[in-house]
Design a protein around this motif. Structure first.
Motif, PDB file in Angstrom:
ATOM      1  N   ARG A   1       6.687   5.007   3.863  1.00  0.00           N
ATOM      2  CA  ARG A   1       7.374   4.703   5.221  1.00  0.00           C
ATOM      3  C   ARG A   1       9.025   4.200   4.724  1.00  0.00           C
ATOM      4  O   ARG A   1       9.834   4.574   5.469  1.00  0.00           O
ATOM      5  CB  ARG A   1       6.758   3.522   6.084  1.00  0.00           C
TER       6      ARG A   1
ATOM      7  N   ILE B   1       1.005   3.951   1.780  1.00  0.00           N
ATOM      8  CA  ILE B   1       1.523   4.229   3.120  1.00  0.00           C
ATOM      9  C   ILE B   1       2.789   3.550   3.636  1.00  0.00           C
ATOM     10  O   ILE B   1       3.654   4.284   3.953  1.00  0.00           O
ATOM     11  CB  ILE B   1       0.435   4.245   4.120  1.00  0.00           C
ATOM     12  N   SER B   2       2.591   2.234   3.431  1.00  0.00           N
ATOM     13  CA  SER B   2       3.811   1.570   3.659  1.00  0.00           C
ATOM     14  C   SER B   2       5.017   1.834   2.739  1.00  0.00           C
ATOM     15  O   SER B   2       6.184   1.821   3.042  1.00  0.00           O
ATOM     16  CB  SER B   2       3.669  -0.083   3.452  1.00  0.00           C
TER      17      SER B   2
ATOM     18  N   ILE C   1       1.083  11.387   8.026  1.00  0.00           N
ATOM     19  CA  ILE C   1       1.877  10.996   9.298  1.00  0.00           C
ATOM     20  C   ILE C   1       2.981  10.220   8.891  1.00  0.00           C
ATOM     21  O   ILE C   1       4.110  10.246   9.428  1.00  0.00           O
ATOM     22  CB  ILE C   1       0.989  10.214  10.408  1.00  0.00           C
ATOM     23  N   ALA C   2       2.767   9.061   7.921  1.00  0.00           N
ATOM     24  CA  ALA C   2       3.957   8.559   7.404  1.00  0.00           C
ATOM     25  C   ALA C   2       4.931   9.040   6.424  1.00  0.00           C
ATOM     26  O   ALA C   2       6.009   8.404   6.440  1.00  0.00           O
ATOM     27  CB  ALA C   2       3.230   7.342   6.401  1.00  0.00           C
TER      28      ALA C   2
ATOM     29  N   ASP D   1       1.003  -1.226  -0.040  1.00  0.00           N
ATOM     30  CA  ASP D   1      -0.028   0.138   0.089  1.00  0.00           C
ATOM     31  C   ASP D   1       0.804   1.295  -0.060  1.00  0.00           C
ATOM     32  O   ASP D   1       2.215   1.123   0.413  1.00  0.00           O
ATOM     33  CB  ASP D   1      -0.958   0.040   1.137  1.00  0.00           C
TER      34      ASP D   1
ATOM     35  N   ASP E   1      -9.336   9.437   7.622  1.00  0.00           N
ATOM     36  CA  ASP E   1      -8.409   8.531   8.528  1.00  0.00           C
ATOM     37  C   ASP E   1      -7.231   8.284   7.642  1.00  0.00           C
ATOM     38  O   ASP E   1      -5.985   8.448   8.116  1.00  0.00           O
ATOM     39  CB  ASP E   1      -9.228   7.553   9.316  1.00  0.00           C
ATOM     40  N   MET E   2      -7.544   7.596   6.501  1.00  0.00           N
ATOM     41  CA  MET E   2      -6.334   7.234   5.499  1.00  0.00           C
ATOM     42  C   MET E   2      -5.570   8.532   5.256  1.00  0.00           C
ATOM     43  O   MET E   2      -4.212   8.358   5.081  1.00  0.00           O
ATOM     44  CB  MET E   2      -6.889   6.606   4.192  1.00  0.00           C
TER      45      MET E   2
ATOM     46  N   ASP F   1     -11.053   9.396   2.222  1.00  0.00           N
ATOM     47  CA  ASP F   1     -11.074   8.885   3.469  1.00  0.00           C
ATOM     48  C   ASP F   1      -9.842   9.667   4.359  1.00  0.00           C
ATOM     49  O   ASP F   1      -8.958   9.570   4.300  1.00  0.00           O
ATOM     50  CB  ASP F   1     -10.535   7.502   3.414  1.00  0.00           C
TER      51      ASP F   1
ATOM     52  N   ALA G   1      -4.960  11.038   6.736  1.00  0.00           N
ATOM     53  CA  ALA G   1      -4.062  11.502   7.898  1.00  0.00           C
ATOM     54  C   ALA G   1      -2.976  10.511   8.289  1.00  0.00           C
ATOM     55  O   ALA G   1      -2.067  10.805   8.692  1.00  0.00           O
ATOM     56  CB  ALA G   1      -5.003  11.459   9.263  1.00  0.00           C
ATOM     57  N   GLN G   2      -3.322   9.155   8.031  1.00  0.00           N
ATOM     58  CA  GLN G   2      -2.088   8.261   8.398  1.00  0.00           C
ATOM     59  C   GLN G   2      -1.093   8.315   7.277  1.00  0.00           C
ATOM     60  O   GLN G   2       0.161   8.337   7.581  1.00  0.00           O
ATOM     61  CB  GLN G   2      -2.890   6.907   8.128  1.00  0.00           C
ATOM     62  N   GLY G   3      -1.683   8.639   6.072  1.00  0.00           N
ATOM     63  CA  GLY G   3      -0.529   8.902   4.938  1.00  0.00           C
ATOM     64  C   GLY G   3       0.355  10.179   5.190  1.00  0.00           C
ATOM     65  O   GLY G   3       1.640  10.222   4.932  1.00  0.00           O
TER      66      GLY G   3
END
Length: 320
Positions: free
Chosen positions: A70, A66-67, A107-108, A64, A100-101, A98, A103-105
């Protein structure tokens, strides 16, 4: 590809999306576009082309987005290519809105987000905005490199200075220790330089220092060897991977090159400027320090001066 172009990388598992975005970005005259279908291909391209901007779909065939980001940020943090941390801007692409997604992206390590299907006008506008930041980063890195070069060069002789010598000796000591390779060190002193300054003046003394520094530098035939102004009329040369015999050969070239300048010196050896050289060589081990090698070279230099100058002395423990 013309020099100076920005490198863009589009990572998307959909062939149609890759081509569409790639064709859109190709409108940028100052950019070159590469395409990757999955995370592994992207990682390989990042290593080879070192992109200035990456557009990554959130859902890839083998990972994905996000991974993948990272992995990219971890690689940048571990890089030793520059004193400044590398940073490659990343724009996420997703067909799903999305929060939440998103935000995670961020942050990553992501920097922006585009909803698919992508508007050509918005895509080009955001990419241009990111590339302006990349351009400023390039300027900062170039200025940093110039400042670093200035900080490690001697202002008079334009060869490396004492700071460069200290840093390089520490680095080469560790490297030769790991490789089990020899390391040699030369300390060079211009004979009777104080008397030269007193007789001919400081301006002539500066010209003498510059001429000798150039002669010493030109006596080095390998890119890994270096000579620095150690202080005053003293110079030092670091010869990684060179044993005592090779160090003596380099020292003799330096001594001869200085004599061949034929700079008049009424108080010098044979009425010309000359130099004395102390040589020390060892195979670095954990039980020793670079400072000990430096002290050995300094002891040899003292012996060379005590024995009449314009000569080379190898430290006794390096013989045989």
């Amino acid at each position: 590809m013309p020099a100076g172009k920005y490198q863009l990388l589009v990572v998307d598992s959909s062939s149609a999306n890759r081509q569409l975005i790639g064709e859109c970005l190709s409108q940028l005259d100052d950019a070159s576009v590469s395409l990757a279908a999955d995370g592994q291909s992207a990682v390989e391209l990042i290593a080879s082309i070192r992109p200035d901007l990456i557009l990554i779909d959130m859902n890839l065939r083998d990972t994905d987005g996000i991974s993948l980001v990272r992995r990219i940020r971890n690689r940048e943090q571990l890089s030793t290519e520059s004193d400044l941390n590398l940073w490659t801007p990343v724009i996420f692409l997703s067909s799903v809105m999305d929060e939440d997604m998103l935000a995670q992206g961020i942050i990553a390590g992501g920097d922006d987000f585009l909803h698919k299907p992508v508007s050509e006008i918005i895509l080009l506008a955001k990419v241009r905005a990111m590339l302006r930041i990349v351009g400023m980063q390039r300027d900062i890195h170039a200025a940093h490199r110039r400042l670093k070069q200035i900080a490690t060069l001697d202002g008079l002789t334009c060869i490396p200075n004492r700071r460069y010598f200290d840093d390089t000796l520490t680095t080469e000591w560790k490297r030769c220790q790991r490789a089990g390779a020899p390391l040699s060190l030369l300390l060079i002193d211009i004979d009777y330089f104080k008397q030269f300054n007193d007789a001919y003046g400081h301006q002539a003394g500066d010209q003498c220092l510059k001429a000798v520094a150039s002669a010493l530098n030109e006596s080095l035939f390998r890119v890994e060897d270096s000579v620095a102004r150690y202080g005053g009329e003293e110079f030092a040369a670091i010869l990684p991977g060179t044993a005592a015999a090779g160090a003596l050969a380099v020292a003799e070239r330096m001594r001869a090159s200085t004599s061949e300048l034929r700079i008049p010196h009424k108080h010098g050896v044979d009425s010309f400027v000359s130099c004395s050289i102390g040589v020390a060589s060892t195979h670095p081990v954990a039980e020793q320090t670079a400072e000990q090698l430096l002290q050995a070279a300094d002891h040899s230099l003292y012996e060379a001066k005590h024995a009449g100058r314009n000569r080379i002395v190898l430290h006794p423990e390096c013989r045989g």
